[in-house]
Design a protein around this motif. Sequence first.
Motif, PDB file in Angstrom:
ATOM      1  N   LEU A  56       0.801  -1.199  -0.111  1.00 56.27           N
ATOM      2  CA  LEU A  56       0.084   0.017  -0.239  1.00 56.27           C
ATOM      3  C   LEU A  56       1.018   1.264  -0.067  1.00 56.27           C
ATOM      4  N   ALA A  57       0.655   2.206  -0.790  1.00 59.72           N
ATOM      5  CA  ALA A  57       1.430   3.435  -0.667  1.00 59.72           C
ATOM      6  C   ALA A  57       0.341   4.412  -0.180  1.00 59.72           C
ATOM      7  N   VAL A  58       0.844   5.603   0.584  1.00 61.65           N
ATOM      8  CA  VAL A  58      -0.024   6.458   1.216  1.00 61.65           C
ATOM      9  C   VAL A  58       0.480   8.097   0.440  1.00 61.65           C
ATOM     10  N   VAL A  59      -0.418   8.702  -0.079  1.00 58.18           N
ATOM     11  CA  VAL A  59       0.007  10.010  -0.809  1.00 58.18           C
ATOM     12  C   VAL A  59      -0.938  10.952  -0.238  1.00 58.18           C
ATOM     13  N   SER A  71      15.018  -7.817   8.928  1.00 56.82           N
ATOM     14  CA  SER A  71      14.173  -7.972  10.336  1.00 56.82           C
ATOM     15  C   SER A  71      13.059  -9.157  10.022  1.00 56.82           C
ATOM     16  N   PRO A  72      12.830  -9.854  11.151  1.00 61.00           N
ATOM     17  CA  PRO A  72      11.826 -10.945  10.969  1.00 61.00           C
ATOM     18  C   PRO A  72      10.474 -10.155  10.799  1.00 61.00           C
ATOM     19  N   ALA A  73      10.292  -8.917  11.170  1.00 58.45           N
ATOM     20  CA  ALA A  73       9.041  -8.391  11.002  1.00 58.45           C
ATOM     21  C   ALA A  73       8.224  -8.437   9.758  1.00 58.45           C
ATOM     22  N   PRO A  74       6.895  -9.135   9.773  1.00 61.71           N
ATOM     23  CA  PRO A  74       6.170  -9.417   8.484  1.00 61.71           C
ATOM     24  C   PRO A  74       5.502  -8.072   8.047  1.00 61.71           C
ATOM     25  N   LEU A  75       5.419  -6.731   8.980  1.00 60.85           N
ATOM     26  CA  LEU A  75       4.919  -5.809   8.267  1.00 60.85           C
ATOM     27  C   LEU A  75       6.013  -4.750   8.325  1.00 60.85           C
ATOM     28  N   VAL A  76       6.414  -3.904   7.270  1.00 59.90           N
ATOM     29  CA  VAL A  76       7.263  -3.200   7.031  1.00 59.90           C
ATOM     30  C   VAL A  76       6.733  -1.610   6.483  1.00 59.90           C
ATOM     31  N   VAL A  77       6.680  -0.731   7.521  1.00 62.18           N
ATOM     32  CA  VAL A  77       6.239   0.561   7.000  1.00 62.18           C
ATOM     33  C   VAL A  77       7.463   1.421   6.728  1.00 62.18           C
ATOM     34  N   LEU A  78       7.394   2.196   5.760  1.00 60.87           N
ATOM     35  CA  LEU A  78       8.575   3.033   5.242  1.00 60.87           C
ATOM     36  C   LEU A  78       7.797   4.454   5.074  1.00 60.87           C
ATOM     37  N   ASP A  79       8.092   5.231   5.929  1.00 59.62           N
ATOM     38  CA  ASP A  79       7.712   6.634   6.006  1.00 59.62           C
ATOM     39  C   ASP A  79       8.590   7.601   5.467  1.00 59.62           C
ATOM     40  N   HIS A  96       7.123   9.500  -0.960  1.00 56.69           N
ATOM     41  CA  HIS A  96       7.642  10.690  -1.297  1.00 56.69           C
ATOM     42  C   HIS A  96       7.428  11.132  -2.883  1.00 56.69           C
ATOM     43  N   ARG A  97       7.681  10.142  -3.849  1.00 58.41           N
ATOM     44  CA  ARG A  97       7.424  10.663  -5.276  1.00 58.41           C
ATOM     45  C   ARG A  97       6.157   9.834  -5.662  1.00 58.41           C
ATOM     46  N   ILE A  98       5.496  10.283  -6.612  1.00 63.65           N
ATOM     47  CA  ILE A  98       4.230   9.692  -7.074  1.00 63.65           C
ATOM     48  C   ILE A  98       4.794   8.350  -7.846  1.00 63.65           C
ATOM     49  N   SER A  99       6.133   8.226  -8.382  1.00 61.36           N
ATOM     50  CA  SER A  99       6.433   7.132  -9.144  1.00 61.36           C
ATOM     51  C   SER A  99       6.632   5.784  -8.036  1.00 61.36           C
TER      52      SER A  99
END
Length: 557
Positions: free
Chosen positions: A358-361, A479-487, A517-520
């Motif tokens: 999922l991307a958040v814009v 990391s073993p975490a199954p959820l990654v959030v890149l802010d 950060h970028r629409i791409s």
Amino acid sequence: MRRELEVGIRSLRGRPVVALALWSVPEIVPTAAYGIAVAHAVDDGFLAGRPATGLAWLGALALAAVVGAIGTRQVYLRLGGLVEPFRDDLARRVVSGALARGAAGNRDDGAVSRLTRQVEIVRDTYAGLVLVARTLVVTVIGVTTGLLSIAPLVALLVLPPFLLGLAASLGVMSMAAGRVRDSLRADEEVATCATAVFSALRDVTARGAEEYAARLVDGPIGDHAAAERALARVAVVRTLCFVVGGWGPLVVLLAAAPWLADRGLTAGALLGGLTYVLVGLQPALRTVLAVLGDNGLRYVVTLGRILDAGASPASQQQGSPVTPGSDVALRQVTFAYGPHSETVVDRLDLTVAPGDHLAVVGPSGIGKSTLAGLVCGLLTPTAGEVLLGGAPMAGQPVEQLATHRVLIPQEAYVFSGTVLDNLTYLCPDAQAAHIDLAVEAVGLATLVRRLGGLAGQVRPGDLSAGERQLVALTRAYLSPAPLVVLDEATCHLDPDAERRAEEAFSARGGTLVVIAHRISSAMRAQQILVLDGSSATVGDHDSLLQASPLYRELVCH
Ligand SMILES: Nc1ncnc2c1ncn2[C@@H]1O[C@H](COP(=O)(O)OP(=O)(O)OP(=O)(O)O)[C@@H](O)[C@H]1O
């Protein structure tokens, strides 16, 4: 406490208790003989002008002591027959419990400590308790027999305060056990907190969180101090018990001496009575208090731990934390930073399936980072709830959350140390092959080579913002975490490096949420969430071009 005592008493069944009791009989001889010998030595010997007779009575006392010593030796020889089978039973219980838990897939890290240290503590303290209980019975029988034979009136005066002090000491034991347990719990709490803070010292310093860290350990230290004070108060009560039971008989006897003399009590009989108090009752009570206060408490508390840990794995599992999956769900989530602040997220519903990207814009300041904080459980919704793998994030311990999600913020955290330390920070057991793969996939290989390989030193100030982001991204990848959030975690990378890193995360497995950060970057995601202050729209690139004017505007930009 009753459970621990019952376990100890039950263990005596079928053991050589009778032999131990029979060999205790010779020990009664010197105990009973002390007062009798002193009374006769004084009345018939020294005061009657026959010192030889007096010395003969004292010599008889020495003979009685030899008889008692023979009995004591035999008692010790038989003690093993009582204590060792008890130790074996406990060891069996610990091993069976640990194996059962292991078979059920639960590690039992405490089993080794229980099998070695704790079982030995219980064995030793149990032996001490058996011995002191036996000594007490021997003393009371010996002293009562002796007193009745020289002066029954003295028995009536000294035994009641002694028995009162003894009963009170046994009563205090239960209270003391509770206090010791509280103290141990408080001690463990301090250790857990302090370990967490010390192991995170580097991060605490790096983030200027010293005050927060101090607050974390402050509470447990206060609780520990209170528990220790409560324990000290119990020690005062124990001393009072000794005053009543140990010194009480002596004071009563001395105070009643004139009254006893009027009733024909001889000086020898009075001295004999004092001897029973000073050589028999007082040391016996002192030993009981010392052994109960030390051995007794250690026995109850340590055995209690072994018995608790021996509970069936099924019953332990009930309390174990649920392991959530990686799907994220927001249900009517509303969030504001304060009661009078503007609402940043308003009744947002969102579902990200396991494995989705999922991307958040949205425009600057609209609430994208706030959403990342909510998804990771760093912020608590004002209303509604955030679920990870179906389990509410609220109330989950930080350690548990840390194993299920990783958040990389815009300002990458890199610390002084080796490259390896920096990369394996969230996965200390990572295999070399896996690290190489991550380095290659995220695009860190060039930097690692320049720094001299995984053993090379990282100096954060010498790295560019983009390089620091690559290090943090590779760490998150491992990391073993199954959820990654890149802010906006790739904002300092050039578009190609950003694409490479995001594709690595898409291929990594697990769920990926990217604050774009970028629409791409958004266009690589399966789903895009457009935040627009008053509303939030979810869809793929094509559908959003149709449905969201803001998205169309962002794409044009
Ligand atoms: N710690 C905070 N305390 C109070 N208000 C805050 C805090 N952090 C953010 N805000 C406010 O919440 C709103 C949303 O901020 P947020 O950082 O989530 O936006 P964003 O979309 O991530 O912005 P950007 O793209 O510039 O990073 C802003 O009005 C901001 O001023």
